[in-house]
Design an enzyme around this catalytic site. Structure first.
Site, PDB file in Angstrom:
ATOM      1  N   GLY A 125       0.827  -1.208   0.000  1.00 56.98           N
ATOM      2  CA  GLY A 125       0.000   0.000   0.000  1.00 56.98           C
ATOM      3  C   GLY A 125       0.857   1.253   0.000  1.00 56.98           C
ATOM      4  O   GLY A 125       2.030   1.232   0.376  1.00 56.98           O
TER       5      GLY A 125
ATOM      6  N   GLY B  61       0.664   5.664   0.810  1.00 55.04           N
ATOM      7  CA  GLY B  61      -0.066   6.800   1.345  1.00 55.04           C
ATOM      8  C   GLY B  61       0.746   8.064   1.152  1.00 55.04           C
ATOM      9  O   GLY B  61       1.833   8.050   0.568  1.00 55.04           O
TER      10      GLY B  61
ATOM     11  N   MET C 167       2.262   9.735   3.311  1.00 49.82           N
ATOM     12  CA  MET C 167       3.445   9.765   4.155  1.00 49.82           C
ATOM     13  C   MET C 167       4.398   8.621   3.867  1.00 49.82           C
ATOM     14  O   MET C 167       5.619   8.791   3.919  1.00 49.82           O
ATOM     15  CB  MET C 167       3.004   9.704   5.624  1.00 49.82           C
ATOM     16  CG  MET C 167       4.119   9.463   6.627  1.00 49.82           C
ATOM     17  SD  MET C 167       3.437   9.303   8.290  1.00 49.82           S
ATOM     18  CE  MET C 167       4.857   8.700   9.182  1.00 49.82           C
TER      19      MET C 167
ATOM     20  N   VAL D  26       4.176   0.937   2.130  1.00 47.20           N
ATOM     21  CA  VAL D  26       4.293  -0.298   2.888  1.00 47.20           C
ATOM     22  C   VAL D  26       4.579  -1.436   1.911  1.00 47.20           C
ATOM     23  O   VAL D  26       3.849  -1.626   0.930  1.00 47.20           O
ATOM     24  CB  VAL D  26       3.014  -0.601   3.689  1.00 47.20           C
ATOM     25  CG1 VAL D  26       3.186  -1.882   4.500  1.00 47.20           C
ATOM     26  CG2 VAL D  26       2.680   0.567   4.616  1.00 47.20           C
TER      27      VAL D  26
ATOM     28  N   LYS E  73       7.108  -0.703   6.610  1.00 45.78           N
ATOM     29  CA  LYS E  73       6.563   0.640   6.406  1.00 45.78           C
ATOM     30  C   LYS E  73       7.716   1.623   6.315  1.00 45.78           C
ATOM     31  O   LYS E  73       8.536   1.727   7.235  1.00 45.78           O
ATOM     32  CB  LYS E  73       5.632   0.999   7.565  1.00 45.78           C
ATOM     33  CG  LYS E  73       4.847   2.283   7.378  1.00 45.78           C
ATOM     34  CD  LYS E  73       3.818   2.424   8.491  1.00 45.78           C
ATOM     35  CE  LYS E  73       2.911   3.627   8.270  1.00 45.78           C
ATOM     36  NZ  LYS E  73       1.856   3.721   9.315  1.00 45.78           N
TER      37      LYS E  73
ATOM     38  N   ASP F 183      -6.709   7.380  17.041  1.00 45.35           N
ATOM     39  CA  ASP F 183      -7.209   7.307  15.665  1.00 45.35           C
ATOM     40  C   ASP F 183      -7.861   5.946  15.407  1.00 45.35           C
ATOM     41  O   ASP F 183      -7.619   5.306  14.383  1.00 45.35           O
ATOM     42  CB  ASP F 183      -6.071   7.557  14.676  1.00 45.35           C
ATOM     43  CG  ASP F 183      -6.572   7.965  13.285  1.00 45.35           C
ATOM     44  OD1 ASP F 183      -7.750   8.394  13.182  1.00 45.35           O
ATOM     45  OD2 ASP F 183      -5.804   7.859  12.315  1.00 45.35           O
TER      46      ASP F 183
END
Length: 474
Positions: free
Chosen positions: A22, A24, A26, A29, A44, A149
């Site tokens: 994946g 993102g 930031m 992964v 990550k 979160d």
């Protein structure tokens, strides 16, 4: 503008990269392997430019700190329902965290599947997963970590049914704070009122977020939705309708539990995740006691295979068997891997009520998350019945029915089908084949056998083997 193509690195530190899991804003992964111990990990990595970019926004500047915060927060947590951190480091300008690799999907993906199909998540399954979440939060809070979160995208559902918390990037530690009082951080629809207010938070903020998640699992709808300003107004000032107004079958105890968790004032919520979990397990125990097994076994493989007891063959009509303690202990251990400590009570209750292994399997199977786990229980109990020589009331009825009806299928064909089927579903295949033959012609017999096969099996190819007696059974 030409999009930049990211080159897949062959290695990060000592970790050998296999593929991207994946991406993102930031981080990326990767699925990677630790060659020292031959263990797959979710690696990550933070984007390299974020480590040294002095010209980014304040939010961008905080990203490396969040990355390190995640390693420190999750690194101190060792719990079966929290994704483990194995390692943190930097190599060639790339910072990385080696995390436990969890095969499966996020709760967000599971919710989306149910929304697309128009189906609701089974209540017992929802409460079992949520009990696991509360167990993990109780542990994290006890060691001074507040996640901040909690949301479906940060909850993973493993293939065996475990719910695991991940992504501690904005977690608050007792040794310091990533953000100061007055700053707002989190995911809007799942943030607590005190998060929106930028006030001091404690563990009860996570419980509010967990309540939002529970509401969504029960109803398929997030209680707070819309534009950011609308969501903020709802979270700060409005109570959502009771879950049962959107899912009518929910019992009133569930409504009360969810609405208590969503109270605007922390003092009006549950004091702790552990206290909430104790209440939830008591409710789960009560709900499972209310469920009539004859109404719930329809979701288990037993019914699809034609093995469910008839409606009048309940525990009230036959005395329970004296189950061997070692079998019950084995069942409890296996069930506990899916539902946690409540497994002991579930097994004891089912054993006290079940008059045969089929009923026991049906009662326990409804607490399991998928067909594979249910089939494991069915096979285990079938082996027990075979090895112990027990002829259960249900098996006796099958044999009697076969004698009275006179199967239209040649016994040699039934025997062949049982051998072929056993390679896919285990020892219970003989009973399945005998049941499929009762009062059936060849077409109906084949259709019943095909329905008993796992979804992964090529049914046409299987049926073809029934017409070739000399083909190998495996």
């Amino acid at each position: 503008m030409i999009a930049r193509t990211e080159v897949l690195p062959r290695q990060v530190g000592r970790y050998q990269v296999e593929r991207v899991l994946g991406r993102g804003a930031m981080s990326t992964v990767y699925l990677a392997t630790d060659p020292h111990i031959q263990r797959q990990v979710a690696l990550k990595t933070i984007r390299a430019e974020l480590l040294n970019d002095a010209h980014g926004t304040a939010a961008d500047a905080e990203l490396p700190a969040r990355f390190i915060n995640e390693a420190r927060a999750a690194g101190r947590l060792v719990h079966p329902h929290i994704v483990s951190v194995f390692d943190y480091g930097e190599a060639d300008g790339v910072a990385f965290i080696a995390l436990e690799y969890v095969r499966g999907e996020t709760l967000a993906a599971r919710l989306a599947q149910h929304a697309a199909s128009g189906t609701a998540m089974p209540l017992i399954r929802v409460l079992v997963w949520f009990a696991q979440l509360l167990d993990a939060l109780a542990y994290a809070h006890d060691v001074g970590v507040i996640h901040r979160d909690i949301k479906p995208a940060n909850l993973l559902i493993a293939p065996r049914g475990e719910c695991k918390i991940t992504d501690f990037g904005i977690a608050q530690l007792d040794t310091g704070r990533l953000t100061q009082v007055g700053m707002m951080i989190g995911t809007p629809s799942y943030m607590s009122p005190e998060q929106y207010a930028g006030a001091q938070i404690d563990a009860r903020s996570d419980l509010f977020s967990a309540g939002v998640v529970l509401y969504e699992m029960l109803t398929g709808m997030c209680p707070f939705s819309g534009a950011s300003a609308v969501v903020m107004q709802q979270v700060m000032n409005e109570m959502p309708p009771a879950p049962s107004s959107r899912a009518a079958a929910l019992p009133p105890e569930v409504d009360a539990m969810v609405l208590k968790a969503l109270a605007k004032q922390p003092a009006q919520r549950y004091e702790s995740a552990q206290g909430w979990r104790v209440e939830l397990l008591a409710l789960l125990d009560t709900l499972t006691a209310r469920i009539d097994p004859d109404q719930t076994v329809v979701v288990t493989p037993l019914v699809r295979e034609g093995l469910a007891p008839p409606a009048n063959a309940t525990a009230a009509h036959a005395a329970p068997l004296a189950w061997p303690p070692e079998l019950l202990a084995q069942l409890e251990r296996r069930l506990a891997s899916h539902v946690g400590p409540v497994a002991s009570r579930l097994v004891r209750r089912a054993a006290a009520q079940a008059a045969d292994s089929h009923t026991l399997a049906a009662q326990l199977a409804r607490h399991l998350p998928d067909d594979a786990a249910r089939q494991e229980f069915t096979t285990l109990l079938a082996r027990h019945a075979t090895s112990s020589g027990i002829v259960t009331p249900h098996a006796a009825r099958l044999e009697s029915g076969a004698r009275q009806t006179g199967a239209a299928i040649d016994p040699a064909r039934v025997e062949l089908a049982a051998r072929r089927l056993a390679t896919h579903i285990g020892p219970i295949a003989r009973i399945v084949a005998q049941r499929a033959a009762l009062g059936a012609d060849i077409a109906a017999f084949h259709a019943r056998l095909a329905d008993a096969l796992p979804a992964s099996v090529d049914k046409r190819a299987f049926l073809d083997t029934l017409d070739t007696p000399n083909a190998p059974d495996n």
